[in-house]
Structures are given as structure tokens and as C-alpha cells.
Design a protein around this motif. Structure first.
Motif, PDB file in Angstrom:
ATOM      1  N   ARG A 116     -54.125  -8.384  -7.287  1.00 47.09           N
ATOM      2  CA  ARG A 116     -53.445  -9.694  -7.136  1.00 47.09           C
ATOM      3  C   ARG A 116     -53.651 -10.229  -5.715  1.00 47.09           C
ATOM      4  O   ARG A 116     -53.851 -11.421  -5.498  1.00 47.09           O
ATOM      5  CB  ARG A 116     -51.959  -9.562  -7.486  1.00 47.09           C
ATOM      6  CG  ARG A 116     -51.739  -9.384  -8.988  1.00 47.09           C
ATOM      7  CD  ARG A 116     -50.328  -8.974  -9.360  1.00 47.09           C
ATOM      8  NE  ARG A 116     -50.293  -8.526 -10.738  1.00 47.09           N
ATOM      9  CZ  ARG A 116     -49.931  -9.312 -11.789  1.00 47.09           C
ATOM     10  NH1 ARG A 116     -49.562 -10.531 -11.583  1.00 47.09           N
ATOM     11  NH2 ARG A 116     -49.964  -8.863 -13.031  1.00 47.09           N
ATOM     12  N   LYS A 119     -57.790 -10.877  -5.615  1.00 48.24           N
ATOM     13  CA  LYS A 119     -58.449 -11.814  -6.544  1.00 48.24           C
ATOM     14  C   LYS A 119     -57.584 -13.002  -6.948  1.00 48.24           C
ATOM     15  O   LYS A 119     -58.094 -14.078  -7.238  1.00 48.24           O
ATOM     16  CB  LYS A 119     -58.884 -11.059  -7.812  1.00 48.24           C
ATOM     17  CG  LYS A 119     -59.879  -9.940  -7.537  1.00 48.24           C
ATOM     18  CD  LYS A 119     -60.224  -9.169  -8.804  1.00 48.24           C
ATOM     19  CE  LYS A 119     -61.199  -8.027  -8.514  1.00 48.24           C
ATOM     20  NZ  LYS A 119     -61.398  -7.173  -9.709  1.00 48.24           N
ATOM     21  N   LEU A 120     -56.300 -12.791  -6.971  1.00 48.76           N
ATOM     22  CA  LEU A 120     -55.416 -13.874  -7.417  1.00 48.76           C
ATOM     23  C   LEU A 120     -55.066 -14.799  -6.261  1.00 48.76           C
ATOM     24  O   LEU A 120     -55.056 -16.037  -6.420  1.00 48.76           O
ATOM     25  CB  LEU A 120     -54.140 -13.282  -8.037  1.00 48.76           C
ATOM     26  CG  LEU A 120     -53.095 -14.271  -8.555  1.00 48.76           C
ATOM     27  CD1 LEU A 120     -53.706 -15.229  -9.580  1.00 48.76           C
ATOM     28  CD2 LEU A 120     -51.897 -13.529  -9.138  1.00 48.76           C
ATOM     29  N   ILE A 137     -50.947 -18.089 -14.787  1.00 49.48           N
ATOM     30  CA  ILE A 137     -51.243 -19.075 -13.734  1.00 49.48           C
ATOM     31  C   ILE A 137     -51.583 -20.414 -14.378  1.00 49.48           C
ATOM     32  O   ILE A 137     -52.049 -20.470 -15.528  1.00 49.48           O
ATOM     33  CB  ILE A 137     -52.411 -18.618 -12.813  1.00 49.48           C
ATOM     34  CG1 ILE A 137     -53.648 -18.209 -13.619  1.00 49.48           C
ATOM     35  CG2 ILE A 137     -51.949 -17.507 -11.897  1.00 49.48           C
ATOM     36  CD1 ILE A 137     -54.870 -17.912 -12.750  1.00 49.48           C
ATOM     37  N   LEU A 188     -51.380 -11.210 -16.565  1.00 49.97           N
ATOM     38  CA  LEU A 188     -52.674 -11.577 -15.987  1.00 49.97           C
ATOM     39  C   LEU A 188     -53.627 -10.379 -15.959  1.00 49.97           C
ATOM     40  O   LEU A 188     -53.226  -9.259 -15.614  1.00 49.97           O
ATOM     41  CB  LEU A 188     -52.453 -12.097 -14.555  1.00 49.97           C
ATOM     42  CG  LEU A 188     -51.796 -13.487 -14.471  1.00 49.97           C
ATOM     43  CD1 LEU A 188     -51.359 -13.773 -13.042  1.00 49.97           C
ATOM     44  CD2 LEU A 188     -52.754 -14.570 -14.969  1.00 49.97           C
ATOM     45  N   ILE A 193     -58.776 -14.137 -14.197  1.00 51.39           N
ATOM     46  CA  ILE A 193     -59.419 -14.417 -12.898  1.00 51.39           C
ATOM     47  C   ILE A 193     -60.820 -14.983 -13.140  1.00 51.39           C
ATOM     48  O   ILE A 193     -61.221 -15.984 -12.541  1.00 51.39           O
ATOM     49  CB  ILE A 193     -59.514 -13.126 -12.052  1.00 51.39           C
ATOM     50  CG1 ILE A 193     -58.119 -12.532 -11.800  1.00 51.39           C
ATOM     51  CG2 ILE A 193     -60.260 -13.387 -10.749  1.00 51.39           C
ATOM     52  CD1 ILE A 193     -57.180 -13.413 -11.007  1.00 51.39           C
TER      53      ILE A 193
END
Ligand SMILES: C[C@H](O)[C@H](O)[C@H]1CNC2=NC(N)=NC(=O)C2=N1
Length: 207
Positions: A116, A119-120, A137, A188, A193
Motif C-alpha cells: 500500500r 504501490k497505492l 479506491i 484492494l 493497482i
């Protein structure tokens, strides 16, 4: 039809992968039904099953429920293991699989804390927001016109089918509102992603 990630979470993925890799053996004695595993005396020989169903071994999957999977007698331990896992596994859950897909499909898992961050966070910096009350998201894209909006959606749709991962989205003229989450893991995953990054890249190309 693919092994869902819920199965992988419960370890069924391992059980099935082990058993799935053995499904080409000649005789079977276990059957999985939507209610769980049960003993059966059915035996298939590979030639017959190959001739009859085309694939190496028939997996009776209708819609999202396995109606029967035949395990090799010579691997009762594997079937017992799978039985054990399935007996702990909430039988109401939908599961679909094929030998090929079950062994090949890369199991997605929920993003770790580290993922997270790595990459998030860049997506949040790019305007994506966390959805209240969900591990998901959201972002609204404003394109030049409907034509651009729909061509963006077309590209995403092709990717969605290719990676078997589908957005929740709404389009009104030049706006495309997108929510991403992975239903199979109830949150997620790397698939979200990947799709978000694809959207970001495509929008850059369009603008
Ligand atoms: C059965 C089918 O493969 C699964 O339902 C796929 C389809 N598309 C999907 N899309 C999304 N967003 N999440 C999923 O878990 C998912 N799973």
C-alpha cells in the motif's frame, strides 16, 4: 472458470493445485459436490475422459459451483487433505476451477501494508481516493468529450477481460467515475493497482 481467491485464502488453492496436478491419473474415488467431498466408486481412464470431454479430465462446473471433481484413488492423502480443507471451508462459497486454470492462475491477495505504501500511495497522490467504508479506491476522470470517455472505457474493458478483473464505473458524457476493488478478496489487490495505472496511462495519452 477459475479458482477463486477465497479458495486460495483458505488453503484450498494448495489442496486443489496438488490434486489438480494429479487429475490426469487413471482412477478416482473422491467426488466434490457443492455440498462438499464424498466417496464415489466412479473410475475413469484417461483415454475415455479425454475422448469424452476433450480435456484431460472433466471438471463438472456449472456457473460458479463445482458439481463434482474426481480425485485419483492413489492420492487419497491429497484428497483427504482437500477434504479437510473443504470441510473447514464455508461450503456456501462459490468456487469454480479448471485443472489448467487452477494450476496456472496467479492467486491475487489483498495488498500488504508495504504494497500500500509502495504501490497505492502514488495513485492517491495522483488523485485517487479511498472509498469510505470499503477497501476500494475511486477517481473521476474528465475527458474532452464523450468520444474520448468511451474510448477510455473501451480500452479498460479489453484489459478487464484479459486479466479477468472488472471495474465498477459510471459514465456521463465526458466523465468516467471508476471504483476499483477485488471482490474475491473483499479489498484492494494488485489487480486494482494494475487497472488504476492503466487508466492513468491511457488518460495521459488521450489528453
Ligand atoms: C468468476 C470471475 O473470474 C471472478 O468473479 C472475477 C471476475 N472479475 C472480477 N472483478 C473484480 N473487480 N474483482 C474480482 O474479484 C473479480 N473476479
Amino acid at each position: 472458470m477459475l479458482l477463486t481467491n477465497k479458495c486460495a485464502q483458505h488453503g484450498l488453492g494448495m489442496g486443489f493445485q496438488k490434486v489438480a496436478s494429479l487429475l490426469n491419473k487413471r482412477t478416482y474415488s473422491w467426488v466434490v459436490t457443492a455440498a462438499g467431498l464424498k466417496l464415489t466408486t466412479k473410475t475413469f481412464n484417461a483415454a475415455e475422459s479425454r475422448g469424452k470431454w476433450g480435456g484431460s479430465v472433466p471438471l463438472w462446473c456449472s456457473n460458479r459451483y463445482v458439481s463434482s471433481v474426481l480425485y485419483p484413488t492413489s492420492t487419497k492423502a491429497a484428497a483427504t487433505a482437500a477434504t479437510g480443507v473443504i470441510s473447514n471451508y464455508n461450503r456456501q462459497q462459490a468456487l469454480t476451477l479448471t485443472t489448467k486454470a487452477a494450476t496456472k492462475r496467479k492467486m491475487v491477495a489483498k495488498l500488504t501494508e508495504q504494497e500500500r505504501c509502495e504501490k497505492l500511495q502514488p495513485l492517491l497522490d495522483a488523485g485517487w481516493t479511498l472509498v469510505e467504508g470499503r477497501d476500494a479506491i475511486y477517481k473521476e476522470f474528465q475527458l474532452k468529450d464523450f468520444n474520448q470517455a468511451f474510448s477510455l472505457m473501451t480500452g479498460v474493458a479489453l484489459l478487464a477481460e484479459k486479466i479477468n478483473h472488472h471495474p465498477e464505473w459510471f459514465n456521463c458524457y465526458n466523465k468516467v467515475q471508476v471504483t476499483l476493488s477485488t471482490h474475491d478478496v473483499n479489498g484492494l489487490s494488485s489487480q486494482d493497482i494494475r487497472m488504476a495505472n492503466y487508466l492513468e496511462a491511457q488518460v495521459k495519452l488521450l489528453n
